[in-house]
Scaffold this active site. Sequence first.
Site, PDB file in Angstrom:
ATOM      1  N   ALA A  69      10.511   1.695   7.431  1.00 54.51           N
ATOM      2  CA  ALA A  69       9.906   0.577   6.716  1.00 54.51           C
ATOM      3  C   ALA A  69       9.434   1.018   5.342  1.00 54.51           C
ATOM      4  CB  ALA A  69       8.724   0.015   7.513  1.00 54.51           C
ATOM      5  N   ASP A  70       9.438   0.070   4.428  1.00 53.85           N
ATOM      6  CA  ASP A  70       8.830   0.317   3.118  1.00 53.85           C
ATOM      7  C   ASP A  70       8.198  -0.977   2.643  1.00 53.85           C
ATOM      8  OD1 ASP A  70       8.231   2.132   0.969  1.00 53.85           O
ATOM      9  OD2 ASP A  70       9.598   0.968  -0.276  1.00 53.85           O
ATOM     10  N   THR A  71       7.054  -0.853   1.990  1.00 53.76           N
ATOM     11  CA  THR A  71       6.323  -1.999   1.458  1.00 53.76           C
ATOM     12  C   THR A  71       5.874  -1.668   0.044  1.00 53.76           C
ATOM     13  OG1 THR A  71       5.541  -2.692   3.641  1.00 53.76           O
ATOM     14  CG2 THR A  71       4.290  -3.480   1.746  1.00 53.76           C
ATOM     15  N   ASP A 106      10.448  -4.263   3.797  1.00 52.35           N
ATOM     16  CA  ASP A 106      11.760  -4.215   4.428  1.00 52.35           C
ATOM     17  C   ASP A 106      11.728  -3.283   5.617  1.00 52.35           C
ATOM     18  OD1 ASP A 106      14.561  -5.318   3.068  1.00 52.35           O
ATOM     19  OD2 ASP A 106      12.805  -5.459   1.777  1.00 52.35           O
TER      20      ASP A 106
END
Length: 197
Positions: A69-71, A106
């Site tokens: 995940a990346d934010t 994502d």
Amino acid sequence: MLFLASRSPRRSELLRQLGLRFEVLEVSIEEIRRAGEPAEDYVSRVAREKAGAGLLQVGAVAGAVVLGADTEVVLDGEVFGKPVDAADAAGMLRRLSGRTHRVVSDLWCLTAAGETHRSCRSEVSFRTLTQTDIAAYVATGEPFGKAGGYAIQGRAAAFVRHLAGSYSGVMGLPLFETADLLREAGCWPLDGEAAAR
């Protein structure tokens, strides 16, 4: 077996909230936006690369499912990463003050058999912050290690005038999309099971 390719304590906390058992993988990838790369593409690529790096570590584990995940906080097309120091944190907060920014999250789920992907977009509106507000918040140390220099689950909650989207997504792991993704990957607890298989 579910693996989380992230050292973020917030992501671990949120994933545990879903009642899942998992192991944390320490992955290290370059988080550098390419020239001309749209913000959304960058966030998706980083999340995919984290999951890919994790899968390389546990590829020999039967049934391994790796979640990456990346934010990121995005304003005026610029991706706000984690502040490098107090001045950087203050600068980010000054730019976010009184404005609405996007939070882009994502998720990628990788297995030996394939991959699945989900996206989450939220809009966060800050009230106008005074220099005193900013200095006091930076002095708490809370902005460090946080995209955009703030933690919505912490003292910065007092800055948020309006949120349209996912609260958990702004924290770093959108739970609706995560559950949907893991369900598709066959990793969701069924029939009262308390943990992922």
